[in-house]
Motif scaffolding. Structure first.
Motif, PDB file in Angstrom:
ATOM      1  N   HIS A 211     -31.333 -29.946  18.564  1.00 17.35           N
ATOM      2  CA  HIS A 211     -31.987 -28.800  19.211  1.00 17.35           C
ATOM      3  C   HIS A 211     -32.603 -29.262  20.527  1.00 17.35           C
ATOM      4  CE1 HIS A 211     -32.327 -25.671  15.921  1.00 17.35           C
ATOM      5  NE2 HIS A 211     -31.880 -26.707  15.242  1.00 17.35           N
ATOM      6  N   PHE A 214     -30.137 -31.222  26.690  1.00 17.68           N
ATOM      7  CA  PHE A 214     -30.175 -31.185  28.147  1.00 17.68           C
ATOM      8  C   PHE A 214     -28.974 -30.375  28.638  1.00 17.68           C
ATOM      9  CE2 PHE A 214     -29.089 -33.178  32.280  1.00 17.68           C
ATOM     10  CZ  PHE A 214     -30.289 -32.991  32.939  1.00 17.68           C
TER      11      PHE A 214
ATOM     12  N   GLU B  52     -34.173 -39.035  26.045  1.00 21.20           N
ATOM     13  CA  GLU B  52     -33.760 -37.680  25.678  1.00 21.20           C
ATOM     14  C   GLU B  52     -32.644 -37.165  26.593  1.00 21.20           C
ATOM     15  OE1 GLU B  52     -33.810 -33.752  27.213  1.00 21.20           O
ATOM     16  OE2 GLU B  52     -35.348 -35.102  27.954  1.00 21.20           O
ATOM     17  N   VAL B  53     -32.842 -37.280  27.907  1.00 19.76           N
ATOM     18  CA  VAL B  53     -31.835 -36.687  28.800  1.00 19.76           C
ATOM     19  C   VAL B  53     -30.499 -37.406  28.693  1.00 19.76           C
ATOM     20  CG1 VAL B  53     -33.493 -35.758  30.467  1.00 19.76           C
ATOM     21  CG2 VAL B  53     -32.489 -37.992  30.885  1.00 19.76           C
ATOM     22  N   THR B  56     -28.586 -36.477  24.841  1.00 18.51           N
ATOM     23  CA  THR B  56     -28.368 -35.115  24.326  1.00 18.51           C
ATOM     24  C   THR B  56     -27.785 -34.199  25.387  1.00 18.51           C
ATOM     25  OG1 THR B  56     -30.545 -34.270  24.954  1.00 18.51           O
ATOM     26  CG2 THR B  56     -30.398 -35.361  22.830  1.00 18.51           C
ATOM     27  N   ILE B  57     -26.847 -34.715  26.161  1.00 21.92           N
ATOM     28  CA  ILE B  57     -26.281 -33.865  27.213  1.00 21.92           C
ATOM     29  C   ILE B  57     -25.334 -32.849  26.576  1.00 21.92           C
ATOM     30  CG2 ILE B  57     -24.969 -33.788  29.370  1.00 21.92           C
ATOM     31  CD1 ILE B  57     -26.002 -36.638  29.915  1.00 21.92           C
ATOM     32  N   TYR B  58     -25.738 -31.592  26.592  1.00 20.09           N
ATOM     33  CA  TYR B  58     -24.982 -30.521  25.965  1.00 20.09           C
ATOM     34  C   TYR B  58     -23.540 -30.495  26.487  1.00 20.09           C
ATOM     35  CZ  TYR B  58     -23.873 -25.942  24.107  1.00 20.09           C
ATOM     36  OH  TYR B  58     -23.294 -24.923  23.415  1.00 20.09           O
ATOM     37  N   PRO B  59     -22.534 -30.339  25.657  1.00 25.51           N
ATOM     38  CA  PRO B  59     -22.578 -30.065  24.216  1.00 25.51           C
ATOM     39  C   PRO B  59     -22.524 -31.322  23.340  1.00 25.51           C
ATOM     40  CG  PRO B  59     -20.343 -29.833  25.007  1.00 25.51           C
ATOM     41  CD  PRO B  59     -21.156 -30.302  26.172  1.00 25.51           C
ATOM     42  N   TYR B  60     -22.889 -32.471  23.903  1.00 28.44           N
ATOM     43  CA  TYR B  60     -22.833 -33.704  23.120  1.00 28.44           C
ATOM     44  C   TYR B  60     -24.204 -34.075  22.586  1.00 28.44           C
ATOM     45  CZ  TYR B  60     -18.529 -33.884  25.785  1.00 28.44           C
ATOM     46  OH  TYR B  60     -17.341 -33.565  26.349  1.00 28.44           O
ATOM     47  N   SER B  61     -24.176 -34.956  21.576  1.00 26.47           N
ATOM     48  CA  SER B  61     -25.410 -35.532  21.097  1.00 26.47           C
ATOM     49  C   SER B  61     -25.082 -36.884  20.493  1.00 26.47           C
ATOM     50  CB  SER B  61     -26.047 -34.635  20.025  1.00 26.47           C
ATOM     51  OG  SER B  61     -27.221 -35.263  19.540  1.00 26.47           O
ATOM     52  N   TRP B  63     -27.139 -38.345  18.529  1.00 22.30           N
ATOM     53  CA  TRP B  63     -27.959 -38.453  17.318  1.00 22.30           C
ATOM     54  C   TRP B  63     -27.162 -38.026  16.104  1.00 22.30           C
ATOM     55  CZ3 TRP B  63     -32.936 -40.441  17.791  1.00 22.30           C
ATOM     56  CH2 TRP B  63     -33.373 -40.630  19.103  1.00 22.30           C
ATOM     57  N   PHE B  67     -31.960 -33.583  15.135  1.00 20.76           N
ATOM     58  CA  PHE B  67     -32.753 -34.031  16.281  1.00 20.76           C
ATOM     59  C   PHE B  67     -33.370 -32.837  16.995  1.00 20.76           C
ATOM     60  CE2 PHE B  67     -32.967 -34.506  20.873  1.00 20.76           C
ATOM     61  CZ  PHE B  67     -33.699 -35.668  21.029  1.00 20.76           C
ATOM     62  N   ILE B  68     -34.578 -33.029  17.494  1.00 23.43           N
ATOM     63  CA  ILE B  68     -35.191 -31.973  18.317  1.00 23.43           C
ATOM     64  C   ILE B  68     -35.898 -32.561  19.531  1.00 23.43           C
ATOM     65  CG2 ILE B  68     -37.256 -31.884  16.809  1.00 23.43           C
ATOM     66  CD1 ILE B  68     -37.406 -28.846  17.665  1.00 23.43           C
ATOM     67  N   HIS B  69     -35.565 -31.980  20.676  1.00 25.34           N
ATOM     68  CA  HIS B  69     -36.354 -32.229  21.884  1.00 25.34           C
ATOM     69  C   HIS B  69     -37.051 -30.922  22.222  1.00 25.34           C
ATOM     70  CE1 HIS B  69     -36.474 -31.518  26.351  1.00 25.34           C
ATOM     71  NE2 HIS B  69     -37.367 -32.458  26.187  1.00 25.34           N
ATOM     72  N   ASN B  70     -38.341 -31.004  22.509  1.00 24.97           N
ATOM     73  CA  ASN B  70     -39.090 -29.803  22.855  1.00 24.97           C
ATOM     74  C   ASN B  70     -39.540 -29.906  24.301  1.00 24.97           C
ATOM     75  OD1 ASN B  70     -41.047 -27.811  23.143  1.00 24.97           O
ATOM     76  ND2 ASN B  70     -41.933 -28.078  21.136  1.00 24.97           N
ATOM     77  N   ALA B  71     -40.528 -30.743  24.598  1.00 22.00           N
ATOM     78  CA  ALA B  71     -40.952 -30.926  25.989  1.00 22.00           C
ATOM     79  C   ALA B  71     -41.440 -32.361  26.151  1.00 22.00           C
ATOM     80  CB  ALA B  71     -42.013 -29.904  26.373  1.00 22.00           C
TER      81      ALA B  71
END
Ligand SMILES: Cc1ncc(C[n+]2csc(CCOP(=O)(O)OP(=O)(O)O)c2C)c(N)n1
Lengths: 395, 312
Positions: A211, A214, B52-53, B56-61, B63, B67-71
């Motif tokens: 969730h 980036f 984090e950056v 978790t580069i969308y659409p990949y991960s 992890w 997983f959660i990234h918030n701020a």
């Protein structure tokens, strides 16, 4: 069989009761006047074992919404409540909750923002959050605050929506005054809200998902925002459907907007929150004297019901919009901007005046509202609009 | 505790192919920490930052765990929410009462020592059953090497410039590990990516305790420290050997050094740690001799403090 009980209680007590009945798995709690009694009431439910809720006594509102985001992404039904500076401190997280499509429900006790510090009612806090992507419902009284909270759960968790919902009630006026209201039995509410079945829960460890990824570098950020726009547009129908369903159970009607005397009104006042009741009281007086006045209350501010507003007002000669918040440097207050924009596409448009009133809890005396209608009568008769923006009753 | 053979057979829960720089210490820290969770399911959270950056580069991960990234400032509060959801849903009977899960929040030093300190302190005080891991690379790297309160005395950073008047960061580091120990949580430790056994053992302990645990992991950044990308582990090791970064743990309030190899007598002079790093280059100008001495004095003071706490 739905059974309702009549109570004489404050708005905050009713909101807490509604939250208890909706049985959140997680509630984040941080005190701020005039929201505090909501989280205090809930603490009693926790202490007495009346809820299964994990009650998270965070160290700030930023962490309140941050933990709500974590808990909601985990797959829980999540609630919290705040006001004013607390809502402002959450600002960053409000966007994230909406952007991550998390169906969090939050009550806001509408209160002025500093400076100067002031704990009383206005809508500066909530209007500052109007573009965060949350659905925003305004309650006129304790009863509506209760009903909106219950409906909010269904709206937020609806698969076509999946957005957070803020249910707001006016600080002190509604949060702290004792009001007469009906409370539904627990089982009926439980059945009405149902169980939350999340689609992508962090706690589903057999199906790991990430969730909050980036989405820069030419990523789909733009498209995500469009899907958010589509969702909040779709929510209008869900809000209506859920209201119809709840009306069938409790017997109380709920519109996106609620008109009084609008069928043949020549002059009308648009208001939100508790002031709608005051305006209606004055409107009744004037109707008895034969003046064709109307009142339009906006219950749902986001998504803004443009068509309903325009349909209701298009036939009027003059309309006043009451704003309990500023949008400094703009043409008028936030509600005014929406109402005026809603009327733009109509060929017949009433003259429209903006009144800023009641900031920091300054009194909304009925005489002031009489003055607004009297201004409108003059405008309807061809007088000059009394300045586009009037600070109503400012000394 | 698991030996290297066992650890090598465990699944890597952070997949390769992410976009962290070659030689980044952060991913080493994450992989070692996650090894410490054993086979129990884990949910991970991470603050905004390089880790984090890049993972978790969308659409990949990268992890392989939820997983959660918030701020940036709220990785602790966010994961505390996940853990609360677990408790609430278990109480509701929606998750089996005997199901076990672990929760871990990661953050860089900026996201932990500075902007996230309140969120971390709150989560630890509330007693959530979670582990918080700071990967300390001594600056805000993601935004381009700005100083944080973890940046060492005298280090260059893009907001602690070296010039005619300025000679890098004029303040000492914040002692975050001690601050966390002052929360009197069940487990607090300081570790380094260079000492895998020490770190994975600490991670195992942190995950095993009931309640909050905190680990501060020394994780060099080749880009920010101006070191070659194949020197990450070596530099981390020098931080330990010079006692710049003492390895210790605080278990239920009891402080203990976790290595006997570094003592007041045999530790290396701080120059050994500083010389290979471009960010300390200016300290070796003759006119900065006093500052260099102050850096050594600061290391001495801090080491003596930790030794004192550990009764060593
Ligand atoms: C509230 C807020 N302030 C600032 C930033 C900008 N920002 C993003 S990452 C970052 C630096 C992160 O530094 P650190 O936590 O040390 O992690 P690293 O990048 O070194 O891995 C900053 C300043 C942000 N995202 N949010």
């Amino acid at each position: 069989m739905p059974t309702q009980k009549t109570l004489a209680v404050t708005g905050n007590v009713l909101v807490a009761e509604a939250m208890r009945q909706c049985a959140p798995d997680v509630m984040a709690a941080y005190p701020i006047t005039p929201q505090t009694t909501i989280v205090e009431e809930f603490a009693k439910f926790v202490a007495n074992g009346r809820v299964h809720t994990e009650y998270v006594t965070v160290e700030s509102e930023h962490s309140a919404m941050s933990s709500c985001v974590g808990a909601s992404a985990a797959g829980a039904r999540v609630m919290t409540a705040t006001s004013s500076q607390g809502l402002a401190l959450m600002w960053e997280e409000l966007f994230i909750a909406a952007g991550m499509r998390l169906p969090i429900v939050m009550a806001n006790a509408n209160r002025a923002l500093s400076a100067p510090i002031n704990i009383h009612c206005d809508h500066s806090d909530i209007m500052g959050a109007r573009d965060t992507g949350w659905i925003i419902l305004f309650a006129e009284n304790a009863q509506e605050a209760y009903d909106n909270t219950i409906m909010a759960v269904r709206i937020a968790e609806h698969p076509d929506v999946m957005l957070p919902v803020m249910t707001t009630l006016d600080g002190f006026i509604t949060t702290h005054s004792i009001d007469r209201a009906e409370i539904m039995d627990d089982d009926t509410v439980k059945e009405f809200v149902g169980e939350y079945v999340p689609e992508y829960a962090l706690l589903d460890t057999d199906h790991p998902v990430s969730h909050g990824n980036f989405a820069g570098l030419g990523g789909p950020y733009f498209e995500f925002k469009r899907s958010q726009r589509n969702a909040i547009d779709r929510s209008a129908e869900v809000i209506r459907d859920v209201a119809d369903e709840w009306t069938a159970i409790c017997g109380r009607p709920f519109g996106m907007v609620e008109g009084w005397g609008m069928e043949d009104a020549e002059i009308a006042i648009v208001a939100i929150g508790s002031t709608a009741g005051n305006v209606r009281a004055v409107a009744r007086e004037l109707r008895a004297q034969g003046v064709r006045v109307g009142v339009l209350k906006v219950r749902c501010f986001r998504p803004f019901p443009f068509a309903d507003v325009a349909d209701a007002l298009a036939g009027c000669k003059a309309v006043a919009v009451l704003d309990r918040a500023e949008s400094f440097g703009a043409e008028g207050g936030p509600l005014f901007l929406e109402v005026r924009s809603a009327l733009y596409d109509r060929t017949e448009r009433p003259a429209i005046v903006n009144y800023i009133y009641g900031l920091g809890g300054s009194d909304v005396k009925l005489d002031l509202l009489r003055r607004v209608y009297s201004d409108l009568s003059d405008v309807a008769d061809g007088a000059q609009v009394p300045g586009r923006l009037v600070y109503l009753g400012a000394r | 505790m698991a030996n290297i053979k066992e650890l090598s057979r465990r699944e890597d829960r952070l997949e390769g192919g992410h976009r962290l720089c070659a030689g980044c210490g952060a991913s080493i820290a994450v992989r070692q920490v996650l090894l410490g969770a054993g086979l129990t399911p884990v949910v991970a959270g991470c603050a905004t930052g390089c880790l984090e950056v890049s993972t978790t580069i969308y659409p990949y991960s990268s992890w392989k765990v939820p997983f959660i990234h918030n701020a940036f400032e709220n990785s602790a509060a966010t994961v505390s929410g996940v853990e609360s959801a677990f408790k609430g849903l278990q109480r509701a009977g929606k998750i089996p009462a005997d199901k076990k899960m672990k929760f871990v929040a990661f953050g860089g030093d900026g996201g932990t020592y500075d902007i996230g300190l309140q969120s971390l302190s709150g989560a630890m005080e509330r007693g959530h059953d979670m582990v918080y891991v700071c990967y300390d690379n001594g600056a805000y790297m993601n935004t381009g090497i700005q100083r944080s309160s973890a940046t060492p005395l005298g280090a260059w950073a893009t907001t602690a410039e070296v010039g005619k008047v300025g000679q890098g960061k004029p303040m000492r580091r914040k002692d975050l590990t001690s601050i966390m120990a002052a929360h009197h949580i069940p487990y607090v430790a300081q570790a380094s990516i260079s000492e895998w056994k020490d770190l994975t053992t600490k991670a195992e302990k942190a995950f095993a305790v009931k309640g909050p645990a905190f680990i501060n992991v020394f994780a060099p950044c080749p880009r920010g420290w101006r070191i070659p990308y194949d020197k990450t582990v070596e530099i981390a090791s020098l931080a330990v050997k010079t006692a710049f970064w003492p390895l210790f743990e605080v278990e239920d309030g009891v402080w203990k050094m976790t290595t006997k190899r570094v003592t007041s007598e045999n530790r290396l002079p701080i120059e050994e740690f500083l010389t290979p790093q471009g960010r300390f280059k200016h300290l070796f100008k003759p006119e900065n001799a006093e500052l260099l001495a102050a850096v050594q004095a600061e290391v001495d003071r801090n080491f003596a403090y930790v030794q004192g706490r550990c009764g060593a």
